[in-house]
Scaffold this motif. Structure first.
Motif: not given
Length: 356
Positions: A154-172, A175-183
């Motif tokens: 999950v990279s965005q919900v509403g107007d809340i956005k995660a960073a580009h995938y190349t900067t994230l650790d997708l193995s995480k 780790d949370n119920i929304v399935r976004c690797p950016d805690a």
């Protein structure tokens, strides 16, 4: 059509409130070890009732393999899997038997077929996607031998956005119920979804998918371009409103001199310095990461009264009842992965005939 694929083909069947749903996978090569634990894990990622931000319908989504597997390996024959429905509450839908729910498939199904299953939407229900996830798990097992990995998040919900995938650790991602690797971003997403739920409303979001180690040469040059098939597969998922790959719509802001992916060689392999192409050029994979975004609308069922019409074209009011997701994207992650796996597996088989 209820069938998808050319060589690696699936046919799904069943309704949301029927006795079961299932899938027939045809064209899977013989001799593939079938990891049933892995298939069940994939289904568990999609099943309802996972957390406070998903529907509270309780389904184990335990599956049975009826054919096509012997002594733990595929036989080359059709693989039939069935998943029994356990927690239907058809009475929750008695109030919409004769009215059309806004932004649902009620009216269009009625107009097309003259008859519809109003219990949870029948075939238009997202319950059908459990069968796709089971089939996609088999496709993932097949792709393991090619080293292909598929990871969505999950990279965005509403107007809340995660960073580009190349900067994230997708193995995480898990780790949370929304399935976004950016805690940090994930916490904000969960807070928003929970607030929307308490408002008896829904919210949409974005799922990003990354396919790594794809063989070069997948896809056809004209109508069956790889990105076109990925788009078709994603747009066939319930609630999807948009698809973009590579630079997508943001690419229009760049000049060609900025957007072109320049070639170079690395250890004898042709690579690109950038990847605005999203791993696909001329409709054919080039070996770089394939990445794309899938936009999901807010779930159409909301716990509020809404104006509508009935079967006789009379004005009516429909009230939201039942158990529904306030935001579908956390449970959509494995569905996106499954459909991507089915596309790639199909093209892996198809490309075997492209040259001597």
């Amino acid at each position: 059509m209820n069938t998808y694929g050319t060589l690696f083909r699936i046919t799904t069947f069943g309704e949301s409130h029927g006795p079961s749903i299932g899938v027939v996978v045809d064209g899977c090569p013989a001799g593939l070890p079938v990891d049933e634990v892995f298939i069940q894990q994939e289904l568990a990622r999609r099943k309802p009732g996972q957390s406070k931000i998903t529907t509270q319908r309780k389904e184990d989504d335990a599956f049975k393999i009826l054919s096509g597997v012997f002594e733990g390996k595929t036989t080359g024959m059709p693989i039939a899997l069935v998943i029994e429905n356990q927690d239907q509450r058809s009475k929750d839908y008695s109030h919409v038997e004769n009215v059309f729910r806004p932004s649902h498939a009620d009216y269009t199904y009625e107009a097309k077929y003259g008859h519809r299953d109003h219990r949870g939407g029948g075939r238009s229900s997202a319950r059908e996607t459990a069968a796709r996830v089971a089939a996609g798990a088999i496709a993932k097992l097949f792709l393991r031998s090619y080293g292909v990995t598929i990871q969505a998040f999950v990279s965005q919900v509403g107007d809340i956005k995660a960073a580009h995938y190349t900067t994230l650790d997708l193995s995480k991602t898990e780790d949370n119920i929304v399935r976004c690797p950016d805690a940090t971003v994930a916490d904000k997403m969960i807070e928003l979804i929970d607030a929307v739920r308490l408002d008896r409303d829904t919210i949409g979001g974005l799922v990003t998918c990354v396919i790594k180690n794809t063989p070069v040469g997948l896809g056809e040059p004209v109508f069956d371009k790889l990105h076109a098939e990925l788009g078709k597969a994603m747009l066939s998922i319930n609630a999807v409103k948009g698809f973009e790959y590579g630079s997508g719509f943001e690419g229009i802001t760049l000049r060609g001199s900025e957007h072109n992916d320049l070639f170079y060689t690395e250890e004898g392999q042709v690579r690109t310095k950038t990847n605005f192409s999203g791993g696909v050029q001329g409709g054919i994979s080039n070996g770089e990461d394939i990445y794309f975004n899938v936009a999901f609308k807010p779930v159409a069922t909301i716990m509020q009264d809404q104006e509508t019409v009935d079967k006789d074209n009379n004005p009516a009011v429909v009230s939201g009842k039942g158990r529904h997701d306030p935001c579908v994207v956390p449970r959509a992650v494995p569905i996106v992965e499954a459909m991507a796996a089915l596309v790639i597996a199909d093209f892996v088989l198809r490309t075997r005939t492209s040259k001597l």
